[in-house]
Design an enzyme around this catalytic site. Sequence first.
Site, mmCIF file in Angstrom:
data_model
loop_
_atom_site.group_PDB
_atom_site.id
_atom_site.type_symbol
_atom_site.label_atom_id
_atom_site.label_comp_id
_atom_site.label_asym_id
_atom_site.label_seq_id
_atom_site.Cartn_x
_atom_site.Cartn_y
_atom_site.Cartn_z
ATOM 1 N N MET A 275 0.841 -1.192 0.000
ATOM 2 C CA MET A 275 0.000 0.000 0.000
ATOM 3 C C MET A 275 0.872 1.236 0.000
ATOM 4 O O MET A 275 1.814 1.353 0.771
ATOM 5 C CB MET A 275 -0.925 -0.005 1.220
ATOM 6 C CG MET A 275 -1.882 1.170 1.254
ATOM 7 S SD MET A 275 -3.025 1.139 -0.150
ATOM 8 C CE MET A 275 -3.446 2.868 -0.263
ATOM 9 N N GLU A 276 0.488 2.199 -0.853
ATOM 10 C CA GLU A 276 1.332 3.336 -1.188
ATOM 11 C C GLU A 276 1.233 4.502 -0.217
ATOM 12 O O GLU A 276 1.327 5.672 -0.624
ATOM 13 C CB GLU A 276 0.982 3.838 -2.587
ATOM 14 C CG GLU A 276 -0.399 4.468 -2.743
ATOM 15 C CD GLU A 276 -1.508 3.528 -3.160
ATOM 16 O OE1 GLU A 276 -2.548 4.001 -3.645
ATOM 17 O OE2 GLU A 276 -1.335 2.297 -2.997
ATOM 18 N N HIS A 307 6.086 -0.225 -8.173
ATOM 19 C CA HIS A 307 4.666 0.101 -8.329
ATOM 20 C C HIS A 307 4.238 1.082 -7.228
ATOM 21 O O HIS A 307 3.621 2.121 -7.509
ATOM 22 C CB HIS A 307 3.853 -1.193 -8.253
ATOM 23 C CG HIS A 307 2.373 -1.020 -8.280
ATOM 24 N ND1 HIS A 307 1.587 -1.449 -9.315
ATOM 25 C CD2 HIS A 307 1.507 -0.478 -7.372
ATOM 26 C CE1 HIS A 307 0.317 -1.167 -9.057
ATOM 27 N NE2 HIS A 307 0.244 -0.580 -7.870
ATOM 28 N N GLU A 308 4.575 0.754 -5.977
ATOM 29 C CA GLU A 308 4.183 1.632 -4.875
ATOM 30 C C GLU A 308 4.892 2.983 -4.966
ATOM 31 O O GLU A 308 4.312 4.029 -4.639
ATOM 32 C CB GLU A 308 4.468 0.964 -3.532
ATOM 33 C CG GLU A 308 3.794 -0.387 -3.338
ATOM 34 C CD GLU A 308 2.310 -0.372 -3.630
ATOM 35 O OE1 GLU A 308 1.637 0.615 -3.279
ATOM 36 O OE2 GLU A 308 1.815 -1.347 -4.223
ATOM 37 N N HIS A 311 3.246 5.358 -7.229
ATOM 38 C CA HIS A 311 2.065 5.950 -6.593
ATOM 39 C C HIS A 311 2.378 7.246 -5.855
ATOM 40 O O HIS A 311 1.468 8.045 -5.605
ATOM 41 C CB HIS A 311 1.467 4.969 -5.589
ATOM 42 C CG HIS A 311 0.486 4.010 -6.169
ATOM 43 N ND1 HIS A 311 -0.558 4.399 -6.972
ATOM 44 C CD2 HIS A 311 0.364 2.653 -6.030
ATOM 45 C CE1 HIS A 311 -1.265 3.328 -7.308
ATOM 46 N NE2 HIS A 311 -0.727 2.262 -6.750
ATOM 47 N N GLU A 330 -3.881 3.310 -10.323
ATOM 48 C CA GLU A 330 -3.463 1.912 -10.366
ATOM 49 C C GLU A 330 -2.920 1.498 -11.738
ATOM 50 O O GLU A 330 -1.931 0.773 -11.824
ATOM 51 C CB GLU A 330 -4.613 0.995 -9.942
ATOM 52 C CG GLU A 330 -5.033 1.156 -8.492
ATOM 53 C CD GLU A 330 -3.905 0.898 -7.497
ATOM 54 O OE1 GLU A 330 -2.845 0.370 -7.877
ATOM 55 O OE2 GLU A 330 -4.086 1.260 -6.319
#
Length: 867
Positions: A275-276, A307-308, A311, A330
């Site tokens: 989770m970012e 990926h995070e 974000h 996303e």
Amino acid sequence: MPGENLSRDEARTRGRLLSVEAYDVALDLRSAVAQGVEADTFRSRTTIRFRCAEPGAATFADLLAPAVTSVTLNGRELDPAEVFDGTRIALADLAAENTLVVDARCAYSRTGEGLHRFVDPEDGEVYLYTQYEPADSRRVFATFEQPDLKAPFTFEVTAPEGWAVLSNGARDGAAEGGRHRFATTRPISTYITAVVAGPYHVVTDTYRRTFEDGTELEIPLGALCRKGLAKHFDADDVFAVTKQGLDFFHDHFDFPYPFGKYDQAFVPEYNLGAMENPGCVTFREEFIFRGKVTEAAYERRANVILHEMAHMWFGDLVTMQWWDDLWLKESYADFMGSFALVEATRFTGGWITFANRRKSWAYRADQLPSTHPVTADIRDLEDAKLNFDGITYAKGAAVLKQLVAYVGQEAFLEGARRYFKRHAYGNTRLADLLAVLEETSGRDLAQWSRSWLETAGVNSLTPQVVYDAQDRITELSVLQEAADSHPELRPHRVAVGLYRRQTVFSEGGDSALVRYARAEVDVSGPRTAVPELAGQERPELILVNDEDLTYCKVRFDEGSLAALRARLGDLADPMARALCWAALWGLTRDGLMPARDYLDLVRRFAGRETDIGVLQSLHDQAQAALEHYTAPEHRERAARELAEGALHELRLAEPGSGHQLTWARHFAAVAAAPADLQLLRGLLDGTAKIDGLDVDQELRWTLLGPLAAHGLADEAAIGAELARDDTASGRRHQVRCLAARPSAEVKEQAWQQVVESDTLSNALVEATIAGFAQPEQRELLAPCAPRYFEAIERVWRERSIEIGMAVVRGLFPDWLVEQSTLDAADRWLAEHAQAAPALRRLVLEKRDDLARALRAQACDAAAGARP
């Protein structure tokens, strides 16, 4: 509870009415180490300063808490019994400028939603962390729980002495008496605030960068895990990828990382991958590897880290207005994570993984009856929770990859740079992104958006070829089709590759299938000619969507399919090979290729696969083909042949290699014959050995699982294994193995623990379901099918959405691929038309998977018996 499921209309009304100036949140977490009921709750005191555009109006704040001690609005004491209903605090007669103070007892979570409390069985230590997306910060403090009401946050946390405590901001001064105060954040949404607290093992580092104008940026880095995992924690590799990612995004985004520090906490019993939360990213602790893993596992962790990190800009700096545009963060993070992985780290084959795994997830989701456009219609929070799916993530990322091919990489990145500068710390919708991309590309993207972002479904692309008497191409076209339910034909930028055999070594005459001609073309409409390839010699294989530029289902002409059946392993290019494997799996899922044909391809050619991630996918797909798509009358033989092939490749694999480990896991998953199970037992007790295979603790649990499922490991044997590994991970493995045993009493106990009780944590619910649902135990599990349909509405009503999703998905009786199961699902859907839409969606999706399995089994049965 009434009011728990916030609707879009309610959020819009409140968003027009309010603007939030600041949150001050004080949490007292000392109760976390108490005993009994005292450890159930903690004190939460929240002060919110906000403006109201219409003085005198009414609204509400969100809070899910067992008790509210006091509510004060603009100095006026409100009676909690009158204004708090368990989910919302009614706020009437607002002024232009308001101050709300809420003092509450909030509950620690055991489901991974809100403030999760975990007691480590290894040493009794307590660990806490928060997880909110989409709307669980209201379980920890009073809030206006919607993404467009951003505000600066100041957190103060009182915790047991000696604990490490983190939040989004850096610590503001030294902790005094267990009290930690944190610097005020920039304006952020409620769902990305975070607190992590406990006796975590902490490693630190620093990222430094000097920009062209001489400005220096220094970012303190932290990496955390439970003390029990410290000996396994390779923080150096985490930091290496982190620094590579920060370099990459600074190179391309022209907007310095805006949130000060960058901590990454690996936490227990986590529902997600990560989770970012800005400045305080959380990850599932399974990314800390307790035993040997393949390079694909390190690649996946690196991809999630990146990926995070993406974000921080897409999602945290600039956030969607409402969950309709969840894809704005996303899809971009999924694409940019893979882009950074390939360009900035050692994992240069990341686009192969993207084509093979991420897009497979997307293709499945896009063929479900619940498919939706990338930019979705999200009516409420339950809708939002279910839309963290393969379309929002992987299809959206694939569409962005197509967009890069369409507008060019530099135009795409310049659009991102303008997007950040224009909307920093604000909220956006689709039109805001399209506006900057149209500026930088010079293209009108309205039609592209309508085709790719605003319609659902996946197209199929098939080559159609005509040859002359000299075996040269006279005409090659690409045919585009769409499902009747989603008939949109889209513009596709694709490469078409022609492949044939070619000698690759001067000695021995070995040959491979290699590409000898290629053309890019813009496909539109039902048929598009590729004139650049006219005159080329007859290929053995025509690969549409070579290099994976677009998002589509790839089909083959008859000659190409025959070539793949004979020579798939000879394809030299790993991306082309991965695309062909994915296309063949698509044919199997669609009931166009018998499952046993796919299993035969895996048996003959998977041993030659060099990409470890692709190989792992092939093993997963082969197991799914065997369990769900193979006709029952042919399943026993197919299972035996698959296990024989797996053992053969295991013995051939290079000792100590990732391929050897992957084949060992696959063999354990498909082993069923007495001799195979005896080998698993021998590997466990040391009486059997395979050269180079290190049977570490994680592999021991992998080997024990099938023994338990076949009745060859009883409770005592499983308990003895736990004694070797009495850790949090070991407890999860133990629970899974216990639930896997082939006994009616065992299955009943598992059912009671998951369905009729809420005492298990989210991680143990997941482990119990994983053990319970053994496909080879179809007869034993059959009586549970009607019970499932009787229970799910009650489970959905009484349990948290996270646990409800786990139960509804995990216990659906898809082990019983029969018309009677399909009829039962249809009957439930017909009789429960008024059930929660999110629940109906889950059942409808599982029903569709079952119908697909029945069609695939019919295809396999029609192929008849094999010699």
